[in-house]
Design a protein around this motif. Structure first.
Motif, mmCIF file in Angstrom:
data_model
loop_
_atom_site.group_PDB
_atom_site.id
_atom_site.type_symbol
_atom_site.label_atom_id
_atom_site.label_comp_id
_atom_site.label_asym_id
_atom_site.label_seq_id
_atom_site.Cartn_x
_atom_site.Cartn_y
_atom_site.Cartn_z
ATOM 1 N N LYS A 379 -43.632 82.005 27.371
ATOM 2 C CA LYS A 379 -42.776 82.675 28.345
ATOM 3 C C LYS A 379 -43.367 82.720 29.751
ATOM 4 O O LYS A 379 -42.626 82.695 30.737
ATOM 5 N N ASP A 380 -44.684 82.794 29.867
ATOM 6 C CA ASP A 380 -45.305 82.875 31.188
ATOM 7 C C ASP A 380 -45.605 81.508 31.787
ATOM 8 O O ASP A 380 -46.078 81.420 32.934
ATOM 9 N N HIS A 381 -45.351 80.461 31.025
ATOM 10 C CA HIS A 381 -45.712 79.113 31.478
ATOM 11 C C HIS A 381 -44.542 78.135 31.426
ATOM 12 O O HIS A 381 -44.716 76.951 31.712
ATOM 13 N N LEU A 382 -43.364 78.630 31.076
ATOM 14 C CA LEU A 382 -42.219 77.741 30.860
ATOM 15 C C LEU A 382 -40.947 78.447 31.316
ATOM 16 O O LEU A 382 -40.757 79.635 31.053
ATOM 17 N N GLU A 383 -40.080 77.690 31.997
ATOM 18 C CA GLU A 383 -38.788 78.250 32.367
ATOM 19 C C GLU A 383 -37.702 77.197 32.189
ATOM 20 O O GLU A 383 -37.964 75.988 32.259
ATOM 21 N N PHE A 384 -36.477 77.666 31.952
ATOM 22 C CA PHE A 384 -35.333 76.780 31.798
ATOM 23 C C PHE A 384 -34.322 77.133 32.867
ATOM 24 O O PHE A 384 -33.856 78.272 32.967
ATOM 25 N N LYS A 385 -34.005 76.116 33.699
ATOM 26 C CA LYS A 385 -33.104 76.357 34.820
ATOM 27 C C LYS A 385 -32.358 75.079 35.142
ATOM 28 O O LYS A 385 -32.956 74.018 35.291
ATOM 29 N N GLN A 386 -31.031 75.183 35.223
ATOM 30 C CA GLN A 386 -30.179 74.038 35.571
ATOM 31 C C GLN A 386 -30.464 72.825 34.680
ATOM 32 O O GLN A 386 -30.616 71.705 35.169
ATOM 33 N N TYR A 387 -30.537 73.092 33.386
ATOM 34 C CA TYR A 387 -30.754 72.055 32.374
ATOM 35 C C TYR A 387 -32.054 71.288 32.591
ATOM 36 O O TYR A 387 -32.143 70.085 32.360
ATOM 37 N N LYS A 388 -33.063 72.010 33.032
ATOM 38 C CA LYS A 388 -34.397 71.442 33.194
ATOM 39 C C LYS A 388 -35.426 72.408 32.624
ATOM 40 O O LYS A 388 -35.364 73.616 32.878
ATOM 41 N N LEU A 389 -36.363 71.855 31.843
ATOM 42 C CA LEU A 389 -37.523 72.617 31.401
ATOM 43 C C LEU A 389 -38.624 72.403 32.426
ATOM 44 O O LEU A 389 -39.008 71.265 32.694
ATOM 45 N N ARG A 390 -39.125 73.488 32.998
ATOM 46 C CA ARG A 390 -40.207 73.390 33.977
ATOM 47 C C ARG A 390 -41.425 74.074 33.373
ATOM 48 O O ARG A 390 -41.418 75.271 33.116
ATOM 49 N N MET A 391 -42.484 73.279 33.124
ATOM 50 C CA MET A 391 -43.662 73.789 32.435
ATOM 51 C C MET A 391 -44.899 73.703 33.305
ATOM 52 O O MET A 391 -45.025 72.820 34.165
ATOM 53 N N ASP A 392 -45.813 74.642 33.099
ATOM 54 C CA ASP A 392 -47.087 74.620 33.799
ATOM 55 C C ASP A 392 -47.920 73.429 33.342
ATOM 56 O O ASP A 392 -47.713 72.886 32.247
ATOM 57 N N LYS A 393 -48.886 73.051 34.174
ATOM 58 C CA LYS A 393 -49.777 71.952 33.830
ATOM 59 C C LYS A 393 -50.525 72.227 32.528
ATOM 60 O O LYS A 393 -50.824 71.308 31.772
ATOM 61 N N ALA A 394 -50.802 73.503 32.247
ATOM 62 C CA ALA A 394 -51.557 73.843 31.041
ATOM 63 C C ALA A 394 -50.806 73.417 29.782
ATOM 64 O O ALA A 394 -51.412 72.911 28.827
ATOM 65 N N ILE A 395 -49.497 73.604 29.758
ATOM 66 C CA ILE A 395 -48.699 73.174 28.602
ATOM 67 C C ILE A 395 -48.680 71.664 28.519
ATOM 68 O O ILE A 395 -48.883 71.072 27.454
ATOM 69 N N PHE A 396 -48.451 71.012 29.655
ATOM 70 C CA PHE A 396 -48.338 69.555 29.664
ATOM 71 C C PHE A 396 -49.651 68.908 29.238
ATOM 72 O O PHE A 396 -49.659 67.954 28.446
ATOM 73 N N GLU A 397 -50.759 69.403 29.750
ATOM 74 C CA GLU A 397 -52.055 68.811 29.420
ATOM 75 C C GLU A 397 -52.418 69.033 27.955
ATOM 76 O O GLU A 397 -53.212 68.273 27.391
ATOM 77 N N ASN A 398 -51.835 70.032 27.335
ATOM 78 C CA ASN A 398 -52.110 70.270 25.920
ATOM 79 C C ASN A 398 -51.609 69.121 25.048
ATOM 80 O O ASN A 398 -52.157 68.881 23.967
ATOM 81 N N PHE A 399 -50.597 68.397 25.506
ATOM 82 C CA PHE A 399 -50.096 67.246 24.747
ATOM 83 C C PHE A 399 -51.160 66.149 24.640
ATOM 84 O O PHE A 399 -51.145 65.351 23.702
ATOM 85 N N PHE A 400 -52.087 66.095 25.594
ATOM 86 C CA PHE A 400 -53.130 65.072 25.627
ATOM 87 C C PHE A 400 -54.408 65.518 24.911
ATOM 88 O O PHE A 400 -55.286 64.705 24.660
ATOM 89 N N GLU A 401 -54.524 66.805 24.610
ATOM 90 C CA GLU A 401 -55.813 67.368 24.221
ATOM 91 C C GLU A 401 -56.406 66.726 22.973
ATOM 92 O O GLU A 401 -57.592 66.362 22.949
ATOM 93 N N GLU A 402 -55.613 66.564 21.930
ATOM 94 C CA GLU A 402 -56.160 66.013 20.683
ATOM 95 C C GLU A 402 -56.644 64.582 20.874
ATOM 96 O O GLU A 402 -57.734 64.211 20.411
ATOM 97 N N SER A 403 -55.856 63.771 21.580
ATOM 98 C CA SER A 403 -56.262 62.385 21.821
ATOM 99 C C SER A 403 -57.559 62.329 22.614
ATOM 100 O O SER A 403 -58.484 61.578 22.273
#
Length: 422
Positions: A379-403
């Motif tokens: 909730k503090d790192h993600l918002e939904f507005k005008q059919y767009k998900l806007r996420m903080d860099k911390a969430i996005f970078e987590n997709f790369f973490e395991e690799s």
């Protein structure tokens, strides 16, 4: 040499094409000998495709074949035709993301190996690959003749460089060669190139493409005999094209790209170590190694995030009933993934969410997506507005973490345990 109505192709203009059929995307690049000898440097041509409001060098590896197993369409056209035509769903063969399935059974791979289409129909895998190769042959001849009205090119005028993953064993390489034959590409028109070799040749031939900072070591282009280096191939973005296309121009200079010792040992993996020999050839320091750590793994982490957010049932409904919308989400993420700069100033990363997904979610759960997000750990790192998900860099970078974690761990282990890499 092609001829028509007084037109012909001079030897100096014969083209060499590089084709990379990837699991997710495919690319085509080419160069003529005249283009290679250009005073400003090799003039490499990349085939581009229309993708909504932009042009891209990436073509989704999606192919549709008719009920007689003949080619119908490729790329987004195949997706649309398969989704919009009930007859196609019932009678045609639609294949997507099938290459890795092929290499999962590489030890038993033959011309009789079967692939299952997304609509549950089966056909020999070699027919699928050869259909794609034929399509690219047609596109290249079309490009060449459109750009040079003074000459007339035939398919037989082209030499093809077909890239294959380092995990390819002899059976997999023979399979690709057989598929090329079925597509009308003869042995004297074909070179198979392992992707790590393509990476090396690109870096050595085009050193200016490698960003160097003050205090860095020697450029790979200037590596002398005895120099050692690691090549790491993570896939999943445009670099595959850039690393493979340079192979096409090597043929014009008769440079050695068929090192038997190298080919026999470099059998699989995403990490490869070489040593430069006195004659300019390469010695493999470590044999195949690697794991499932690249771009596709990052994509899977993003999909898991969407599953947590929307629920598996909602995503399944979207994929089955609105596959074009699901593909749009995947394409948007692919763009953001490849363009992402961890040192950049971008505050949030935006992913477009189609109306169909929002409606499916609200119909299934009975609450709005915005309300649901406020109840999640994001909730503090993600918002939904005008059919767009806007996420903080911390969430996005987590997709790369395991690799990233697995790659760093593997490289550290190699450097620590292998004396030849010290």
């Amino acid at each position: 040499m092609g001829t028509q109505a007084g037109k012909s192709v001079k030897i100096s203009r014969w083209p060499v094409a590089a084709l990379d059929i990837g699991n997710t995307f495919s690319w085509l690049a080419y160069c003529t000998k005249d283009g290679y000898m250009h005073p400003a440097g090799p003039q490499l041509q990349i085939h581009t495709w229309a993708a909504k409001t932009r042009m891209t060098a990436k073509a989704p590896t999606c192919v549709l074949l008719d009920f007689d197993k003949n080619f119908k369409s490729f790329r987004y056209e195949a997706i649309s035709e398969f989704q919009d035509d009930e007859n196609a769903i019932e009678n045609c063969y639609f294949f997507r993301n099938f290459k890795m399935k092929l290499y999962e059974q590489k030890d038993e791979l033959t011309t009789d190996t079967i692939l299952e289409s997304e609509n549950g129909k089966t056909m020999p895998a070699i027919r699928v690959f050869s259909a794609i190769m034929k399509f690219f042959k047609y596109k290249l001849v079309e490009d060449l003749n459109a750009k040079d009205t003074k000459a007339y090119f035939l398919e037989s005028d082209i030499h093809w460089v077909l890239t294959v993953p380092a995990i390819s064993n002899l059976k997999a390489k023979q399979f690709m060669r057989d598929a090329a034959h079925l597509a009308g590409i003869e042995d004297n028109q074909l070179t198979l190139a392992l992707e790590p070799e393509a990476a090396l040749l690109y870096c050595r031939r085009v050193p200016n493409s490698v960003v160097r900072h003050p205090g860095d070591g020697p450029s790979i282009a200037n590596f002398q005999a005895g120099a050692k280096y690691l090549i790491m191939d993570f896939r999943g973005n445009l670099y595959s094209l850039l690393l493979s296309q340079i192979l096409s121009v090597q043929i014009f200079r008769n440079l050695p790209i068929e090192n038997e010792n190298l080919h026999n040992k470099m059998n699989a993996g995403q990490l490869t170590a070489h040593e430069v020999l006195e004659d300019g050839h390469l010695k493999v320091i470590i044999e195949h190694t690697g794991g499932y750590w690249g771009g596709l793994r990052v994509n899977e982490e993003f999909t898991r995030f969407l599953q947590r957010l929307f629920g598996q049932d909602v995503l399944t409904e979207l994929k089955e009933n609105y596959p074009a919308d699901w593909q749009a989400i995947a394409d948007d993420f692919e763009l953001k993934k490849c363009a992402y700069d961890p040192n950049g100033v971008m505050g949030k990363i935006t992913i477009r969410i189609p109306l169909t997904l929002v409606e499916e979610y609200e119909n299934t759960t009975g609450c709005s997506l915005r309300e649901a997000i406020s109840q999640t750990p994001f909730k503090d790192h993600l918002e939904f507005k005008q059919y767009k998900l806007r996420m903080d860099k911390a969430i996005f970078e987590n997709f790369f973490e395991e690799s990233i974690t697995k790659v760093v761990s593997k490289v550290e282990k190699l450097l620590r345990e292998n004396p030849q890499l010290h």
